[in-house]
Design an enzyme around this catalytic site. Structure first.
Site, mmCIF file in Angstrom:
data_model
loop_
_atom_site.group_PDB
_atom_site.id
_atom_site.type_symbol
_atom_site.label_atom_id
_atom_site.label_comp_id
_atom_site.label_asym_id
_atom_site.label_seq_id
_atom_site.Cartn_x
_atom_site.Cartn_y
_atom_site.Cartn_z
ATOM 1 N N HIS A 6 29.066 -1.281 -13.076
ATOM 2 C CA HIS A 6 27.747 -1.342 -12.448
ATOM 3 C C HIS A 6 26.859 -2.441 -13.009
ATOM 4 O O HIS A 6 25.650 -2.420 -12.806
ATOM 5 C CB HIS A 6 27.036 0.022 -12.572
ATOM 6 C CG HIS A 6 27.750 1.112 -11.839
ATOM 7 N ND1 HIS A 6 27.597 2.441 -12.149
ATOM 8 C CD2 HIS A 6 28.638 1.065 -10.816
ATOM 9 C CE1 HIS A 6 28.348 3.174 -11.326
ATOM 10 N NE2 HIS A 6 28.999 2.369 -10.513
ATOM 11 N N CYS A 63 16.582 -22.946 -8.423
ATOM 12 C CA CYS A 63 16.230 -23.157 -7.002
ATOM 13 C C CYS A 63 14.905 -22.512 -6.619
ATOM 14 O O CYS A 63 14.468 -22.606 -5.473
ATOM 15 C CB CYS A 63 17.348 -22.614 -6.096
ATOM 16 S SG CYS A 63 17.314 -20.794 -5.975
ATOM 17 N N ALA A 119 29.308 13.766 -27.089
ATOM 18 C CA ALA A 119 30.309 12.704 -27.303
ATOM 19 C C ALA A 119 30.366 12.255 -28.760
ATOM 20 O O ALA A 119 31.445 12.046 -29.319
ATOM 21 C CB ALA A 119 29.978 11.518 -26.397
#
Ligand code: BV8
Ligand code: ZN
Length: 263
Positions: free
Chosen positions: A137, A172, A253
């Site tokens: 992502h 740009c 975790a």
């Protein structure tokens, strides 16, 4: 309960050691103990009026680029102060130790790469391991031009508050945008192809800290299962994947991974 959990940790640890080909899929939960808000709990506090699914979209950016830029600037500020936790470090050491391990992340916080950078490893080994971290992502510290191919990665504080002109491309003059994948946008082809191939070939998929609601990322573990592989899920809460998991480790975790990956 503790007995079953210990048994699951032991079984999953042995399976991970014996497996040929490990696919790791992480979500926001792996960074929770580093202090990065998960999407589920990002709805309280400052941004509770907005759902990430509403802000992280091309339409929102078209409608109110300032609002979207302020959301990303706030998240970047928060993440820039966060460090990898024990889970990120255990995964970094797995990648350095095992060339058959591939880490696919939904996170845009850069903490998996930061954990690899903190490990003392020969540069070739570290480069090879970094190449096996796939960002599905994008990266919250990267911006890209909406007109040309200009991209820039830096951890600078974005000046996007009221009164500041929105970021413009130095090449740009086009509008710059966060280089992340919004809802309704396709994932980077190379990352998605790499992740899909790894999921199909892995003997075991270790899923850490994801609510498994966002696709196509959430379908990767099921691909491993459909090819006869096994699934280890590390998440204090149940998810749509939990019933299909070979081993479920209902722990944070940062506590589970050092046990599971033995480092
Ligand atoms: C696309 C970047 C197609 C931006 C994000 C089926 C197939 C394909 C698409 C779809 C589909 N069904 C629906 C879709 C559309 C959509 C989607 O999935 N919608 C959902 C809401 C249903 N998918 C898309 O739009 C994707 N694009 O498919 O394009 C296409 C193809 C060609 C051409 C055009 C279009 C793009 C999706 C990517 C969106 N971008 N992030 C940004 O970050 O700003 S998504 C974002 O939200 C994250 O990246 C992540 O993926 C998701 C949040 O999920 P989690 O990471 O799981 O976090 P969450 O907070 O939900 O859960 C945390 C978990 O951790 C919890 O379970 C919690 O219990 C646990 N936890 C907490 N603490 C701990 C812990 N676990 C362990 N330890 C702890 N300490
Ligand atoms: Zn440009």
């Amino acid at each position: 309960m503790v007995g079953r959990r210990t048994e699951a940790l032991r079984g999953a640890r042995a399976a991970l050691q014996d497996a040929e080909g490990i696919l790791v899929l992480t979500g926001a939960g792996v960074s929770a103990e580093s202090g990065v808000p998960t999407f589920r709990d990002a709805r309280d506090g400052l941004w509770s009026r907005y759902r990430p699914e509403e802000l992280a979209t091309p339409d929102s950016f078209r409608r109110d680029p300032g609002l979207v830029w302020r959301w990303y600037a706030m998240r970047r500020r928060g993440i820039a102060a966060c460090r990898p936790n024990a889970a990120h470090r255990a995964l970094a050491r797995l990648l350095l130790r095992r060339k058959d391990a591939i880490l696919v992340t939904q996170n845009v916080d850069g903490l998996h790469h930061a954990a690899l950078d903190e490990e003392e490893a020969p540069s070739q080994n570290a480069r090879d391991a970094r190449g096996r971290v796939l960002l599905l992502h994008g990266d919250i510290f990267r911006v890209r031009c909406t007109v040309c191919t200009y991209r820039r990665r830096d951890r600078s504080e974005l000046q996007v508050d009221d009164g500041h002109a929105l970021p413009r491309c130095p090449r740009c003059g086009g509008d710059l945008r966060p280089d992340v994948v919004w809802f309704g946008e396709p994932l980077p082809t190379s990352a998605l192809e790499g992740a899909t191939t790894a999921a199909a070939q892995a003997e075991i998929c270790l899923v850490v800290g994801t609510s498994a609601l966002v696709h196509p990322a959430a379908s990767l573990p099921r691909l491993t299962l459909s090819q006869g592989g096994e699934l280890v899920e590390v998440n204090p809460d149940p998810t749509p994947l939990s019933s299909a998991a070979t081993w479920r480790i209902p722990l944070p975790a940062g506590e589970a991974l050092p046990h599971l990956l033995g480092s």
